[in-house]
Design a protein around this motif. Structure first.
Motif, PDB file in Angstrom:
ATOM      1  N   HIS A  11     -34.578  54.183  21.251  1.00  0.00           N
ATOM      2  CA  HIS A  11     -34.809  55.560  21.683  1.00  0.00           C
ATOM      3  C   HIS A  11     -35.834  56.211  20.768  1.00  0.00           C
ATOM      4  CE1 HIS A  11     -32.675  57.246  18.262  1.00  0.00           C
ATOM      5  NE2 HIS A  11     -31.694  56.380  18.491  1.00  0.00           N
ATOM      6  N   ALA A  12     -36.454  57.285  21.221  1.00  0.00           N
ATOM      7  CA  ALA A  12     -37.485  57.979  20.449  1.00  0.00           C
ATOM      8  C   ALA A  12     -36.870  58.847  19.351  1.00  0.00           C
ATOM      9  CB  ALA A  12     -38.361  58.797  21.388  1.00  0.00           C
ATOM     10  N   GLU A  13     -37.725  59.559  18.627  1.00  0.00           N
ATOM     11  CA  GLU A  13     -37.337  60.280  17.419  1.00  0.00           C
ATOM     12  C   GLU A  13     -36.218  61.291  17.635  1.00  0.00           C
ATOM     13  OE1 GLU A  13     -41.470  58.797  16.454  1.00  0.00           O
ATOM     14  OE2 GLU A  13     -40.371  59.356  18.230  1.00  0.00           O
ATOM     15  N   LYS A  14     -35.395  61.406  16.587  1.00  0.00           N
ATOM     16  CA  LYS A  14     -34.201  62.240  16.627  1.00  0.00           C
ATOM     17  C   LYS A  14     -34.211  63.244  15.483  1.00  0.00           C
ATOM     18  CE  LYS A  14     -31.530  58.961  13.875  1.00  0.00           C
ATOM     19  NZ  LYS A  14     -30.302  58.198  13.796  1.00  0.00           N
ATOM     20  N   PRO A  15     -33.310  64.215  15.510  1.00  0.00           N
ATOM     21  CA  PRO A  15     -33.220  65.178  14.410  1.00  0.00           C
ATOM     22  C   PRO A  15     -32.904  64.475  13.091  1.00  0.00           C
ATOM     23  CG  PRO A  15     -31.947  65.948  16.296  1.00  0.00           C
ATOM     24  CD  PRO A  15     -32.366  64.536  16.598  1.00  0.00           C
ATOM     25  N   GLY A  16     -33.443  65.038  12.004  1.00  0.00           N
ATOM     26  CA  GLY A  16     -33.112  64.550  10.679  1.00  0.00           C
ATOM     27  C   GLY A  16     -34.012  63.479  10.129  1.00  0.00           C
ATOM     28  N   GLY A  17     -35.070  63.114  10.818  1.00  0.00           N
ATOM     29  CA  GLY A  17     -35.965  62.078  10.323  1.00  0.00           C
ATOM     30  C   GLY A  17     -37.190  62.665   9.638  1.00  0.00           C
ATOM     31  N   ASP A  18     -38.290  61.945   9.718  1.00  0.00           N
ATOM     32  CA  ASP A  18     -39.529  62.355   9.064  1.00  0.00           C
ATOM     33  C   ASP A  18     -40.216  63.530   9.744  1.00  0.00           C
ATOM     34  OD1 ASP A  18     -39.208  60.368   7.191  1.00  0.00           O
ATOM     35  OD2 ASP A  18     -40.500  58.944   8.230  1.00  0.00           O
ATOM     36  N   TYR A  19     -39.850  63.805  10.980  1.00  0.00           N
ATOM     37  CA  TYR A  19     -40.498  64.880  11.725  1.00  0.00           C
ATOM     38  C   TYR A  19     -39.530  66.039  11.906  1.00  0.00           C
ATOM     39  CZ  TYR A  19     -44.106  61.472  12.441  1.00  0.00           C
ATOM     40  OH  TYR A  19     -45.097  60.555  12.214  1.00  0.00           O
ATOM     41  N   PRO A  20     -40.041  67.258  11.818  1.00  0.00           N
ATOM     42  CA  PRO A  20     -39.156  68.430  11.872  1.00  0.00           C
ATOM     43  C   PRO A  20     -38.682  68.727  13.287  1.00  0.00           C
ATOM     44  CG  PRO A  20     -41.430  69.137  11.750  1.00  0.00           C
ATOM     45  CD  PRO A  20     -41.443  67.636  11.625  1.00  0.00           C
ATOM     46  N   GLY A  21     -37.665  69.552  13.346  1.00  0.00           N
ATOM     47  CA  GLY A  21     -37.208  70.056  14.635  1.00  0.00           C
ATOM     48  C   GLY A  21     -35.782  69.674  14.949  1.00  0.00           C
ATOM     49  N   VAL A  22     -35.246  70.420  15.866  1.00  0.00           N
ATOM     50  CA  VAL A  22     -33.895  70.161  16.358  1.00  0.00           C
ATOM     51  C   VAL A  22     -33.996  69.402  17.674  1.00  0.00           C
ATOM     52  CG1 VAL A  22     -32.951  72.199  15.226  1.00  0.00           C
ATOM     53  CG2 VAL A  22     -33.784  72.373  17.573  1.00  0.00           C
ATOM     54  N   GLY A  23     -32.915  68.733  18.027  1.00  0.00           N
ATOM     55  CA  GLY A  23     -32.875  68.054  19.309  1.00  0.00           C
ATOM     56  C   GLY A  23     -32.871  69.062  20.443  1.00  0.00           C
ATOM     57  N   ARG A  24     -33.564  68.711  21.512  1.00  0.00           N
ATOM     58  CA  ARG A  24     -33.638  69.571  22.696  1.00  0.00           C
ATOM     59  C   ARG A  24     -33.527  68.707  23.949  1.00  0.00           C
ATOM     60  NH1 ARG A  24     -33.702  75.042  21.476  1.00  0.00           N
ATOM     61  NH2 ARG A  24     -34.772  75.348  19.516  1.00  0.00           N
ATOM     62  N   THR A  25     -32.769  69.192  24.933  1.00  0.00           N
ATOM     63  CA  THR A  25     -32.691  68.513  26.225  1.00  0.00           C
ATOM     64  C   THR A  25     -34.022  68.673  26.949  1.00  0.00           C
ATOM     65  OG1 THR A  25     -31.959  70.448  27.461  1.00  0.00           O
ATOM     66  CG2 THR A  25     -30.233  69.097  26.384  1.00  0.00           C
ATOM     67  N   SER A  34     -29.960  64.938  21.345  1.00  0.00           N
ATOM     68  CA  SER A  34     -31.193  64.801  22.119  1.00  0.00           C
ATOM     69  C   SER A  34     -32.392  64.548  21.212  1.00  0.00           C
ATOM     70  CB  SER A  34     -31.434  66.064  22.953  1.00  0.00           C
ATOM     71  OG  SER A  34     -30.530  66.127  24.033  1.00  0.00           O
ATOM     72  N   LEU A  35     -33.530  64.318  21.827  1.00  0.00           N
ATOM     73  CA  LEU A  35     -34.777  64.058  21.126  1.00  0.00           C
ATOM     74  C   LEU A  35     -35.362  65.330  20.513  1.00  0.00           C
ATOM     75  CD1 LEU A  35     -36.513  61.870  23.874  1.00  0.00           C
ATOM     76  CD2 LEU A  35     -35.349  61.045  21.816  1.00  0.00           C
ATOM     77  N   ILE A  36     -36.132  65.157  19.455  1.00  0.00           N
ATOM     78  CA  ILE A  36     -36.930  66.256  18.927  1.00  0.00           C
ATOM     79  C   ILE A  36     -38.262  66.254  19.680  1.00  0.00           C
ATOM     80  CG2 ILE A  36     -35.800  66.212  16.669  1.00  0.00           C
ATOM     81  CD1 ILE A  36     -38.317  64.743  15.583  1.00  0.00           C
ATOM     82  N   VAL A  37     -39.123  67.228  19.416  1.00  0.00           N
ATOM     83  CA  VAL A  37     -40.407  67.310  20.125  1.00  0.00           C
ATOM     84  C   VAL A  37     -41.196  66.012  19.985  1.00  0.00           C
ATOM     85  CG1 VAL A  37     -42.654  68.468  20.157  1.00  0.00           C
ATOM     86  CG2 VAL A  37     -40.561  69.822  20.027  1.00  0.00           C
ATOM     87  N   ARG A  38     -41.257  65.461  18.786  1.00  0.00           N
ATOM     88  CA  ARG A  38     -41.965  64.194  18.576  1.00  0.00           C
ATOM     89  C   ARG A  38     -41.368  63.088  19.452  1.00  0.00           C
ATOM     90  NH1 ARG A  38     -46.329  61.640  15.587  1.00  0.00           N
ATOM     91  NH2 ARG A  38     -45.668  59.520  15.166  1.00  0.00           N
ATOM     92  N   GLY A  39     -40.066  63.078  19.629  1.00  0.00           N
ATOM     93  CA  GLY A  39     -39.422  62.089  20.491  1.00  0.00           C
ATOM     94  C   GLY A  39     -39.816  62.255  21.950  1.00  0.00           C
ATOM     95  N   TRP A  83     -31.400  57.560  27.120  1.00  0.00           N
ATOM     96  CA  TRP A  83     -31.646  58.004  28.501  1.00  0.00           C
ATOM     97  C   TRP A  83     -32.851  58.939  28.559  1.00  0.00           C
ATOM     98  CZ3 TRP A  83     -31.008  63.050  30.510  1.00  0.00           C
ATOM     99  CH2 TRP A  83     -31.164  63.138  31.897  1.00  0.00           C
ATOM    100  N   GLU A  84     -32.946  59.860  27.609  1.00  0.00           N
ATOM    101  CA  GLU A  84     -34.073  60.789  27.595  1.00  0.00           C
ATOM    102  C   GLU A  84     -35.397  60.060  27.368  1.00  0.00           C
ATOM    103  OE1 GLU A  84     -31.792  64.783  25.921  1.00  0.00           O
ATOM    104  OE2 GLU A  84     -32.698  63.394  24.497  1.00  0.00           O
ATOM    105  N   THR A  85     -35.388  59.034  26.533  1.00  0.00           N
ATOM    106  CA  THR A  85     -36.608  58.268  26.273  1.00  0.00           C
ATOM    107  C   THR A  85     -37.035  57.501  27.523  1.00  0.00           C
ATOM    108  OG1 THR A  85     -35.892  58.032  23.965  1.00  0.00           O
ATOM    109  CG2 THR A  85     -37.679  56.609  24.691  1.00  0.00           C
ATOM    110  N   ALA A  86     -36.085  57.013  28.291  1.00  0.00           N
ATOM    111  CA  ALA A  86     -36.385  56.259  29.512  1.00  0.00           C
ATOM    112  C   ALA A  86     -36.790  57.146  30.679  1.00  0.00           C
ATOM    113  CB  ALA A  86     -35.168  55.425  29.907  1.00  0.00           C
ATOM    114  N   LEU A  87     -36.361  58.375  30.679  1.00  0.00           N
ATOM    115  CA  LEU A  87     -36.517  59.268  31.836  1.00  0.00           C
ATOM    116  C   LEU A  87     -37.959  59.462  32.298  1.00  0.00           C
ATOM    117  CD1 LEU A  87     -34.804  60.926  33.795  1.00  0.00           C
ATOM    118  CD2 LEU A  87     -34.989  62.851  32.208  1.00  0.00           C
ATOM    119  N   PRO A  88     -38.938  59.761  31.424  1.00  0.00           N
ATOM    120  CA  PRO A  88     -40.308  59.928  31.920  1.00  0.00           C
ATOM    121  C   PRO A  88     -40.874  58.671  32.574  1.00  0.00           C
ATOM    122  CG  PRO A  88     -40.085  60.916  29.750  1.00  0.00           C
ATOM    123  CD  PRO A  88     -38.819  60.131  30.011  1.00  0.00           C
ATOM    124  N   LEU A  89     -40.568  57.504  32.025  1.00  0.00           N
ATOM    125  CA  LEU A  89     -41.025  56.244  32.628  1.00  0.00           C
ATOM    126  C   LEU A  89     -40.392  56.053  33.995  1.00  0.00           C
ATOM    127  CD1 LEU A  89     -42.489  53.505  32.569  1.00  0.00           C
ATOM    128  CD2 LEU A  89     -40.508  52.592  31.323  1.00  0.00           C
TER     129      LEU A  89
END
Length: 194
Positions: A11-25, A34-39, A83-89
């Motif tokens: 799955h793509a990027e999540k909260p708490g890693g190298d990139y800022p932001g909270v998870g968002r649906t 959920s994924l962060i903006v980078r995800g 699931w969120e990472t797969a959804l756009p594809l």
């Protein structure tokens, strides 16, 4: 033709890693599972690459699996991120994301997918890919360089397995398309043969 290609993606990027932001649906609601903006950017980049059909390295998926975005048992872990990472594809290819199986049900997932032909993309939790999915897929087959651990800071890798027929051995490649700034084309740091 009974050939099968399996593309394994974390799955793509999540909260708490190298990139800022909270998870968002995908509706923009705050959600720590959920994924962060980078995800979401990465999910879109995977859709553009895997949904284009322009590269022999990344064939068009005919079916897409993602870990179920809810627990399959009371003690099972889960998140919405696969699931969120797969959804756009899936939307780009007009496919549904198959979420029949969740974390902890990898053996059943592999039993189902190995009966298929074509190209299968699987978006999953990173710890279970090398410890559950790959061993179930390979069985007693040993392939040098197949990771026994997914680097925890890597979201930019595709593990590709191919076989020509159901009885043929699997071949393996680690692919690193470098879709986003900061992505790497280096192999996983810790490679051990399964």
């Amino acid at each position: 033709m009974s050939a099968l290609t399996v593309l394994l993606l974390r799955h793509a990027e999540k909260p708490g890693g190298d990139y800022p932001g909270v998870g968002r649906t995908f509706e923009g609601k705050r959600d720590d599972k959920s994924l962060i903006v980078r995800g979401w950017q990465r999910a879109g980049a995977w859709a553009a690459l895997l949904g284009s059909g322009l590269s022999a390295d990344y064939p068009l998926p005919t079916i897409i699996y993602a870990a179920r975005p809810e627990p399959v048992t009371a003690e099972a872990s889960f998140s919405h991120r696969p699931w969120e990472t797969a959804l756009p594809l899936a939307r780009r290819l007009y496919l549904d994301v198959n979420t029949r199986w969740g974390v902890g049900q990898e053996q059943a997932l592999v039993e189902e997918l190995t009966k298929l032909t074509g190209t299968v993309a699987i978006f999953w939790e990173h710890k279970a890919i090398p410890t559950q999915i790959i061993p179930a897929l390979l069985g007693s087959q040993s392939i040098p360089g197949v990771p026994a651990k997914w680097d925890s800071d890597r979201f930019d890798v595709v593990l590709r397995f191919d076989r020509a027929t159901p009885d043929a051995p699997w071949s393996y490649r680690q692919l690193s398309p470098r879709l986003l700034d900061g992505d790497s084309d280096k192999p996983f740091a810790e490679l051990r043969t399964l």
